[in-house]
Design an enzyme around this catalytic site. Structure first.
Site, PDB file in Angstrom:
ATOM      1  N   LYS A  88       0.861  -1.187   0.000  1.00 18.33           N
ATOM      2  CA  LYS A  88       0.000   0.000   0.000  1.00 18.33           C
ATOM      3  C   LYS A  88       0.893   1.232   0.000  1.00 18.33           C
ATOM      4  O   LYS A  88       1.929   1.250   0.687  1.00 18.33           O
ATOM      5  CB  LYS A  88      -0.888  -0.029   1.252  1.00 18.33           C
ATOM      6  CG  LYS A  88      -1.884   1.130   1.341  1.00 18.33           C
ATOM      7  CD  LYS A  88      -2.772   1.002   2.578  1.00 18.33           C
ATOM      8  CE  LYS A  88      -3.812   2.099   2.676  1.00 18.33           C
ATOM      9  NZ  LYS A  88      -4.665   1.964   3.878  1.00 18.33           N
ATOM     10  N   SER A 163      -9.571   2.128   2.946  1.00 18.40           N
ATOM     11  CA  SER A 163      -8.690   2.860   2.063  1.00 18.40           C
ATOM     12  C   SER A 163      -7.692   1.972   1.323  1.00 18.40           C
ATOM     13  O   SER A 163      -7.066   2.433   0.377  1.00 18.40           O
ATOM     14  CB  SER A 163      -7.925   3.910   2.862  1.00 18.40           C
ATOM     15  OG  SER A 163      -7.108   3.276   3.844  1.00 18.40           O
ATOM     16  N   SER A 187      -9.781  -0.250   7.224  1.00 16.11           N
ATOM     17  CA  SER A 187      -9.258  -0.195   5.856  1.00 16.11           C
ATOM     18  C   SER A 187      -8.581  -1.454   5.338  1.00 16.11           C
ATOM     19  O   SER A 187      -8.237  -1.504   4.157  1.00 16.11           O
ATOM     20  CB  SER A 187      -8.303   0.979   5.707  1.00 16.11           C
ATOM     21  OG  SER A 187      -9.039   2.156   5.565  1.00 16.11           O
TER      22      SER A 187
HETATM   23  N1  GLN Z   1     -13.061   4.440   6.481  1.00 16.37           N
HETATM   24  C1  GLN Z   1     -12.370   4.904   7.635  1.00 16.37           C
HETATM   25  C2  GLN Z   1     -11.964   6.344   7.443  1.00 16.37           C
HETATM   26  O1  GLN Z   1     -12.305   6.892   6.453  1.00 16.37           O
HETATM   27  C3  GLN Z   1     -11.208   4.019   7.948  1.00 16.37           C
HETATM   28  C4  GLN Z   1      -9.975   4.330   7.184  1.00 16.37           C
HETATM   29  C5  GLN Z   1      -8.812   3.477   7.570  1.00 16.37           C
HETATM   30  O2  GLN Z   1      -8.954   2.464   8.254  1.00 16.37           O
HETATM   31  N2  GLN Z   1      -7.632   3.901   7.150  1.00 16.37           N
HETATM   32  O3  GLN Z   1     -11.325   6.919   8.236  1.00 16.37           O
END
Ligand code: GLN
Length: 507
Positions: A88, A163, A187
Site C-alpha cells: 500500500k 482505504s 481499511s
Molecule cells: N473508512 C475509515 C476512514 O475513512 C477508515 C480508514 C482506515 O482504516 N484507514 O477513516
C-alpha cells in the site's frame, strides 16, 4: 441467497496459486522468482484499467527476484523467499516513490524503508510496486485518491472499498499473490470484504508503524491481505514483531509463527471438529436493521458452517456500537490534524509555486496539496482540539472510547471470538457516496468499535450478496489472539470454497 458467482475456482496458473502454494513451488525450484515476477508484472500491465497501482519499476522488481533466486540456488529456504507482493502506498519505500495517495507527496522518495517493508524484504519477498489508496488512508471507497479511483474486479462499475482499495483489488484480480494494507478504522477488513479476499488487522502494536505515513497514530495498524487465512498467516509472521528503537508503541512480544501453528493444528485427525468448544459471540447490534438482508443472509450461512464445525454461537451485547462512529470521527481527525501539520511545504510536502508571504505560502501549499476529504478532517480535527471544545468533543470521545473497550472485555467473558458483518452492504457504485461524506462514515459501523479498542479483526470471504458481489464475515479476537482468529478462519476455509472464487479478471 443468489446463485454462487465466481465459479471459476482457483486453477494452477501462477496467479491462481496463492502465497503458500507459490512458495512451495519456488522452494522446489519448479519455477524461479524471476519467472513469477514477470508473470505478475505482465498481468499488472494488462489490467491497468483497475487503477490498482500507483508505482511500478520492473527493473527494481526483477533485481529483487534475481537476488531471491540466488538465495534459493544457494540452498536457502524461507517461507516467503522469492514470493512477489506489493505495498500500500502509505508504507515508505526507498526503491519506489511514496505518495500516500496525495498530491502533497507527489514524487516523494523516502530515504529509508518502513519496518514492515524491510521485514518482508528480509524474508525474501519481491516488491512489485506501490498500491493505490485513499489520500492519507482516509476513506471507505478509494475514491479519495488524488490519482485515480480503483475499480472492483468483480464489477468495474463498483468501488473496491477503502482505504486499502488498491491492495484488495490487486489481490482479487490476481495481479499480486498478496499485499500489505493498513487499517485505522477498517481499511484492511472492509476492502477485503468488498473484493472477496482475506485480510487481518492485528492487535494495535503487533506491527511496527515506523515508516507508515501517519493518519491517526493511536489507531493505525498494518496487516496482510491475500486469498486465504493461511496466506495471511505466512505474511503476518514476517511483518509483525517489536521495533523498540523506532516505534515505542510496538508490542514487546515474540513473533508468532502463525502459519506453522495453523498447519500443525489442522493436521490433527480431529481438525474437522476442531472448533469444538469455541464460543462465537454475536453482538445484537451487528445484526440489526442497519445491515442489508443479502449481507446478513451470507453472514448467517457462514456462521451456520462454523456451528457445523463445532463452534457454539452465543448472543453478546456491545451497547455503544453506534457511538463508535462519532467517537472515531472525532479522534481520528484530531490525530490526523496533528500528524498532517508537518506537510507545510517547508518541512515536508508540496510547495506552491506562487505566494506573496510566509502565511500565503503555507496556505497555498496546503490548499493545493490536500484533497477535499483530508481538508475536511484537518478542519474537524483542529476544531475538536481547540481551546473551549477540547473537553466537549475530544475528551468526551476518549472517555467513550474507553467504555467501548470495556464492553468488548465484558463480551469476551462470554465468548472467545466475536463475529458479524464487515460492511452493511456489498460494494456500491463508483460515485454513489462520493458527494456525501456522512454516508461513507456510516458504512464503517461494524469496523470502528474494534479499532477504537485496539483489538485484532479480520475479514474472510463468506459468500455473495446483491449484484453477485462478495460478502465478508468479520471475526474479532481479544488482544494478541491473531493466531486464534487465523485458526478459526483457516478451518472454515478448509471446509468451504468461498475464498477460492475469483472474478473473471483473475481467470
Ligand atoms: N473508512 C475509515 C476512514 O475513512 C477508515 C480508514 C482506515 O482504516 N484507514 O477513516
Amino acid at each position: 441467497m443468489s446463485a454462487a458467482p465466481g465459479k471459476a475456482q482457483r486453477g494452477h496458473e501462477l496467479h491462481q496459486l496463492g502465497v503458500a502454494a507459490l512458495a512451495q513451488r519456488l522452494a522446489a525450484r519448479e519455477v524461479s522468482s524471476v519467472e513469477v515476477t514477470q508473470h505478475f508484472l505482465a498481468r499488472i500491465e494488462a489490467q491497468q484499467n483497475l487503477g490498482a497501482f500507483l508505482a511500478l519499476d520492473a527493473e527494481v522488481s526483477l533485481a529483487q527476484a534475481h537476488a531471491a533466486d540466488a538465495r534459493l540456488a544457494a540452498g536457502e529456504r524461507a517461507p516467503l523467499l522469492g514470493v512477489p507482493l506489493a505495498h500500500k502506498d502509505v508504507f515508505v519505500t526507498r526503491d519506489f516513490p511514496t505518495t500516500a495517495g496525495s498530491k502533497m507527496l507527489a514524487n516523494y522518495r523516502s530515504p529509508f524503508d518502513a519496518t514492515v517493508v524491510s521485514n518482508l524484504a528480509a524474508a525474501g519477498t519481491v516488491t512489485l510496486g506501490k498500491l493505490n489508496c485513499d489520500e492519507f488512508a482516509m476513506g471507505s471507497a478509494n475514491e479519495n485518491s488524488a490519482y485515480s479511483p480503483v475499480r472492483n474486479p468483480w464489477d468495474i462499475s463498483r468501488v473496491p472499498g477503502g482505504s486499502s482499495g488498491g491492495s484488495a483489488a490487486a489481490v482479487a484480480a490476481g495481479l499480486v499473490p498478496a499485499a500489505t494494507g493498513t487499517d485505522t478504522g477498517g481499511s484492511i477488513r472492509q476492502p477485503a470484504s468488498l473484493c472477496g479476499i482475506t485480510g487481518i488487522k492485528p492487535t494495535y502494536g503487533r506491527c511496527s508503524r515506523y515508516g507508515m505515513v501517519a493518519f491517526a497514530s493511536s489507531l493505525d495498524q498494518a496487516g496482510p491481505m491475500a486469498a486465504s487465512a493461511l496466506d495471511c498467516a505466512l505474511l503476518l509472521s514476517s511483518m509483525a514483531g517489536p521495533d523498540p528503537d523506532r516505534d515505542s508503541t510496538s508490542l514487546d512480544l515474540p513473533v508468532v509463527d502463525y502459519a506453522t501453528n495453523l498447519i500443525a493444528a489442522c493436521a490433527r485427525s480431529d481438525w474437522a471438529s476442531g472448533l469444538k468448544g469455541l464460543r462465537i459471540g454475536l453482538p445484537k447490534q451487528f445484526f440489526g436493521a442497519g445491515c442489508a438482508a443479502d449481507v446478513l443472509a451470507a453472514v448467517r450461512a457462514a456462521l451456520a458452517e462454523f456451528e457445523r464445525l463445532g463452534a457454539e454461537l452465543v448472543e453478546v451485547d456491545l451497547p455503544l456500537t453506534e457511538l463508535s462512529i462519532p467517537v472515531y470521527y472525532v479522534i481520528a481527525p484530531a490525530e490526523a490534524s496533528s500528524n498532517l501539520s508537518r506537510f507545510d511545504g517547508v518541512r515536508y510536502g508540496h510547495r506552491a509555486a506562487s505566494y506573496s508571504n510566509l502565511n500565503d505560502m503555507y496556505r497555498n501549499s496546503r490548499s493545493e496539496g490536500f484533497g477535499d476529504e483530508v481538508t475536511r478532517r484537518i478542519m474537524i480535527g483542529t476544531y475538536v482540539l481547540s481551546h473551549g471544545y477540547y473537553d466537549a468533543y475530544y475528551l468526551k470521545a476518549q472517555k467513550i472510547r474507553r467504555l467501548i473497550a470495556e464492553d468488548f472485555q465484558k463480551a469476551f467473558t462470554q465468548c472467545d471470538i466475536i463475529a458479524g458483518p464487515v460492511s452493511p452492504t456489498v460494494a456500491w457504485k463508483l460515485g454513489e457516496k462520493s458527494g456525501d461524506p456522512v454516508a461513507s462514515y456510516l458504512a464503517d459501523i461494524y469496523t470502528l468499535s474494534s479499532s477504537l479498542a485496539g483489538l485484532p479483526g479480520m475479514s474472510l470471504p463468506a459468500g455473495f450478496g446483491a449484484h453477485r458481489m462478495p460478502v465478508g464475515l468479520q471475526l474479532i479476537g481479544n488482544y494478541f489472539q491473531e493466531a486464534q482468529l487465523l485458526g478459526a478462519a483457516h478451518r472454515f476455509q478448509l471446509a468451504t470454497d468461498w475464498h477460492l472464487r475469483t472474478p473473471e479478471a483473475a481467470a
